[in-house]
Design a protein around this motif. Structure first.
Motif, PDB file in Angstrom:
ATOM      1  N   ARG A  81       0.950  -0.998   0.093  1.00 22.59           N
ATOM      2  CA  ARG A  81       0.163  -0.036   0.301  1.00 22.59           C
ATOM      3  C   ARG A  81       1.071   1.231  -0.031  1.00 22.59           C
ATOM      4  NH1 ARG A  81      -4.874  -1.441   4.313  1.00 22.59           N
ATOM      5  NH2 ARG A  81      -5.607  -3.297   3.908  1.00 22.59           N
ATOM      6  N   TYR A  82       2.214   1.153  -0.225  1.00 19.96           N
ATOM      7  CA  TYR A  82       3.231   1.946   0.498  1.00 19.96           C
ATOM      8  C   TYR A  82       4.122   2.337  -0.737  1.00 19.96           C
ATOM      9  CZ  TYR A  82       1.562   2.073   5.042  1.00 19.96           C
ATOM     10  OH  TYR A  82       0.723   1.575   6.157  1.00 19.96           O
ATOM     11  N   VAL A  83       4.572   1.150  -1.444  1.00 19.50           N
ATOM     12  CA  VAL A  83       6.135   1.320  -2.143  1.00 19.50           C
ATOM     13  C   VAL A  83       6.160   0.476  -3.458  1.00 19.50           C
ATOM     14  CG1 VAL A  83       7.319   2.021  -0.987  1.00 19.50           C
ATOM     15  CG2 VAL A  83       7.278  -0.140  -0.570  1.00 19.50           C
ATOM     16  N   LYS A  84       6.555  -0.131  -4.071  1.00 16.88           N
ATOM     17  CA  LYS A  84       6.227  -1.013  -5.493  1.00 16.88           C
ATOM     18  C   LYS A  84       6.880  -2.344  -4.825  1.00 16.88           C
ATOM     19  CE  LYS A  84       6.643   0.366  -9.521  1.00 16.88           C
ATOM     20  NZ  LYS A  84       7.400   0.538 -10.678  1.00 16.88           N
ATOM     21  N   GLU A  85       5.971  -3.021  -4.912  1.00 12.54           N
ATOM     22  CA  GLU A  85       6.372  -4.386  -4.312  1.00 12.54           C
ATOM     23  C   GLU A  85       8.140  -5.410  -4.678  1.00 12.54           C
ATOM     24  OE1 GLU A  85       5.386  -9.227  -5.063  1.00 12.54           O
ATOM     25  OE2 GLU A  85       4.604  -7.603  -6.868  1.00 12.54           O
ATOM     26  N   ALA A  98      -4.873   1.801   0.748  1.00 13.70           N
ATOM     27  CA  ALA A  98      -4.186   2.187  -0.606  1.00 13.70           C
ATOM     28  C   ALA A  98      -5.167   3.194  -1.124  1.00 13.70           C
ATOM     29  CB  ALA A  98      -4.765   1.487  -1.073  1.00 13.70           C
ATOM     30  N   LEU A  99      -3.958   3.929  -2.331  1.00 14.65           N
ATOM     31  CA  LEU A  99      -4.165   5.597  -2.815  1.00 14.65           C
ATOM     32  C   LEU A  99      -6.281   5.055  -3.780  1.00 14.65           C
ATOM     33  CD1 LEU A  99      -1.037   6.804  -3.836  1.00 14.65           C
ATOM     34  CD2 LEU A  99      -2.896   7.764  -1.585  1.00 14.65           C
ATOM     35  N   GLY A 100      -7.391   5.974  -3.606  1.00 15.44           N
ATOM     36  CA  GLY A 100      -8.647   5.556  -4.179  1.00 15.44           C
ATOM     37  C   GLY A 100      -8.446   6.497  -5.154  1.00 15.44           C
ATOM     38  N   SER A 126     -20.064  -6.682 -19.716  1.00 12.33           N
ATOM     39  CA  SER A 126     -20.056  -7.420 -18.405  1.00 12.33           C
ATOM     40  C   SER A 126     -19.308  -6.824 -17.216  1.00 12.33           C
ATOM     41  CB  SER A 126     -20.839  -9.148 -18.557  1.00 12.33           C
ATOM     42  OG  SER A 126     -19.188  -9.244 -18.535  1.00 12.33           O
ATOM     43  N   TRP A 127     -20.105  -6.840 -15.943  1.00 13.22           N
ATOM     44  CA  TRP A 127     -19.147  -6.407 -14.837  1.00 13.22           C
ATOM     45  C   TRP A 127     -19.502  -7.339 -13.819  1.00 13.22           C
ATOM     46  CZ3 TRP A 127     -20.541  -4.086 -10.245  1.00 13.22           C
ATOM     47  CH2 TRP A 127     -21.683  -3.768 -10.540  1.00 13.22           C
ATOM     48  N   GLN A 128     -18.190  -7.284 -12.188  1.00 14.22           N
ATOM     49  CA  GLN A 128     -18.384  -7.867 -11.269  1.00 14.22           C
ATOM     50  C   GLN A 128     -18.019  -6.751 -10.284  1.00 14.22           C
ATOM     51  OE1 GLN A 128     -17.864 -12.158 -11.075  1.00 14.22           O
ATOM     52  NE2 GLN A 128     -15.803 -12.081 -11.767  1.00 14.22           N
ATOM     53  N   GLU A 129     -18.032  -7.355  -8.818  1.00 13.66           N
ATOM     54  CA  GLU A 129     -17.646  -6.900  -7.931  1.00 13.66           C
ATOM     55  C   GLU A 129     -16.653  -7.801  -7.122  1.00 13.66           C
ATOM     56  OE1 GLU A 129     -18.087  -4.823  -3.246  1.00 13.66           O
ATOM     57  OE2 GLU A 129     -20.140  -4.924  -5.513  1.00 13.66           O
ATOM     58  N   VAL A 130     -15.558  -6.749  -7.413  1.00 16.08           N
ATOM     59  CA  VAL A 130     -14.012  -8.410  -7.139  1.00 16.08           C
ATOM     60  C   VAL A 130     -13.314  -7.577  -6.087  1.00 16.08           C
ATOM     61  CG1 VAL A 130     -13.734  -9.375  -8.669  1.00 16.08           C
ATOM     62  CG2 VAL A 130     -12.302  -7.140  -8.169  1.00 16.08           C
ATOM     63  N   PRO A 131     -12.934  -8.384  -5.120  1.00 13.39           N
ATOM     64  CA  PRO A 131     -11.869  -7.912  -3.785  1.00 13.39           C
ATOM     65  C   PRO A 131     -10.879  -6.834  -4.509  1.00 13.39           C
ATOM     66  CG  PRO A 131     -12.239 -10.304  -3.516  1.00 13.39           C
ATOM     67  CD  PRO A 131     -12.185  -9.792  -4.739  1.00 13.39           C
ATOM     68  N   GLN A 132     -10.402  -6.135  -3.886  1.00 12.88           N
ATOM     69  CA  GLN A 132      -9.456  -5.533  -4.082  1.00 12.88           C
ATOM     70  C   GLN A 132      -8.167  -6.316  -4.291  1.00 12.88           C
ATOM     71  OE1 GLN A 132      -8.056  -1.579  -1.752  1.00 12.88           O
ATOM     72  NE2 GLN A 132      -6.134  -3.489  -1.350  1.00 12.88           N
ATOM     73  N   PRO A 133      -7.365  -6.223  -5.388  1.00 12.28           N
ATOM     74  CA  PRO A 133      -5.903  -6.877  -4.940  1.00 12.28           C
ATOM     75  C   PRO A 133      -4.970  -7.286  -4.234  1.00 12.28           C
ATOM     76  CG  PRO A 133      -6.425  -6.173  -7.607  1.00 12.28           C
ATOM     77  CD  PRO A 133      -7.461  -5.162  -6.034  1.00 12.28           C
ATOM     78  N   LYS A 134      -4.297  -8.015  -4.228  1.00 10.96           N
ATOM     79  CA  LYS A 134      -2.928  -7.972  -3.183  1.00 10.96           C
ATOM     80  C   LYS A 134      -2.675  -7.095  -3.607  1.00 10.96           C
ATOM     81  CE  LYS A 134       1.704 -10.434  -2.340  1.00 10.96           C
ATOM     82  NZ  LYS A 134       2.465 -11.709  -2.569  1.00 10.96           N
ATOM     83  N   GLN A 135      -1.990  -6.455  -4.794  1.00  7.62           N
ATOM     84  CA  GLN A 135      -0.833  -5.332  -5.846  1.00  7.62           C
ATOM     85  C   GLN A 135      -1.780  -4.348  -6.201  1.00  7.62           C
ATOM     86  OE1 GLN A 135       0.584  -3.135  -5.230  1.00  7.62           O
ATOM     87  NE2 GLN A 135       2.362  -3.812  -5.897  1.00  7.62           N
ATOM     88  N   PRO A 136      -2.302  -3.340  -5.230  1.00 10.38           N
ATOM     89  CA  PRO A 136      -3.219  -2.630  -6.126  1.00 10.38           C
ATOM     90  C   PRO A 136      -3.101  -1.199  -6.638  1.00 10.38           C
ATOM     91  CG  PRO A 136      -2.904  -1.666  -3.485  1.00 10.38           C
ATOM     92  CD  PRO A 136      -1.987  -2.857  -3.480  1.00 10.38           C
ATOM     93  N   TYR A 137      -1.745  -1.421  -7.099  1.00 16.46           N
ATOM     94  CA  TYR A 137      -1.035  -0.236  -8.217  1.00 16.46           C
ATOM     95  C   TYR A 137      -0.340  -1.278  -9.168  1.00 16.46           C
ATOM     96  CZ  TYR A 137      -0.954   2.316  -3.052  1.00 16.46           C
ATOM     97  OH  TYR A 137      -1.157   3.288  -2.184  1.00 16.46           O
ATOM     98  N   ALA A 138      -0.876   0.172 -10.420  1.00 14.81           N
ATOM     99  CA  ALA A 138      -0.477  -0.413 -11.351  1.00 14.81           C
ATOM    100  C   ALA A 138       1.536  -0.476 -11.556  1.00 14.81           C
ATOM    101  CB  ALA A 138      -0.973   0.190 -11.804  1.00 14.81           C
TER     102      ALA A 138
END
Length: 238
Positions: free
Chosen positions: A28-32, A95-97, A226-238
């Protein structure tokens, strides 16, 4: 602030960094890829804290006296510095949203250069990142996207007119330099879905484009099937 207080704060701060580093919290703070550096920093802080606390206990007279008969005890308010450190240990900020996405202009998708975009992988539905889709849509005129079902994952944010957009934060290094990549949505877009909801959308390329009002960057669109709601990914940033 005396050395014992400094040592305790260093110990808690180093512990907070190590706790985040050995879980997915640090994402949530830095890149992997920065995880080893965080672990090394946490270890050094804990080692410095242990040495500082040991020194304050081992040589209390030398620590408390400044050589002129004056005690070195600092004000008790110094211990309040522990509060933000405890916050890192006990409270995990999200995480930033969407708020950050709405305040910052969209990342400008970059072309791959003089060469053509490589063809998409085989399969009935191809999963793409938002920035890959935007780059192909804006600079390849959708040639490598046309006729394919595409799956993208991001969180919902809103355009100035209230229309839903799909976004994801892009980091260069850490959350402090995070900027969003935004996509407009047409077709069966997720309407009335709360901001910051993570969704996975399946759709097709559309030549529609828009402008991000924050920085006037071109914004690609996706026609949602189509679309579906999903949990926040483990890595929220691109």
């Amino acid at each position: 602030m005396n050395r014992l207080t400094q040592g305790v704060i260093l110990l808690l701060f180093g512990g907070a960094i190590l706790r985040a580093s050995f879980t997915d919290l640090y994402l949530r703070y830095v890149k992997e890829g920065l995880r080893p550096f965080l672990i090394a920093t946490g270890v050094l802080l804990v080692a410095a804290a242990v040495m500082t606390i040991w020194y304050s206990w081992r040589f209390p007279a030398e620590h408390d006296d400044d050589g002129h008969g004056h005690s070195e005890h600092g004000p008790g308010v110094g211990w309040l510095l522990i509060l933000p450190v405890l916050g890192l240990l006990l409270v995990a900020p999200p995480a930033l949203g969407s708020y950050a996405a709405n305040q910052a202009g969209s990342v400008a998708a970059a072309p791959v250069g003089d060469s053509d975009y490589p063809p998409l992988p085989e399969g009935s539905t191809v999963e793409l990142s938002l920035i890959d889709y935007a780059s192909r849509a804006l600079f390849d005129e959708g040639k490598s996207l046309t006729g394919r079902d595409l799956k993208l994952t991001g969180f919902i944010t809103t355009a100035p007119d209230g229309a839903p957009m799909l976004a994801r934060m892009v980091l260069s290094c850490c959350a402090a330099d995070g900027r969003p990549i935004k996509l407009g949505l047409t077709g069966r877009a997720p309407i009335d879905v709360p901001a910051d909801t993570w969704v996975q959308v399946t759709g097709v390329y559309t030549g529609q484009r828009g402008k991000d009002p924050v920085n006037n960057v071109d914004v690609a669109f996706l026609e949602v099937k189509s679309w579906q709601e999903v949990p926040q990914p483990k890595q929220p940033y691109a």
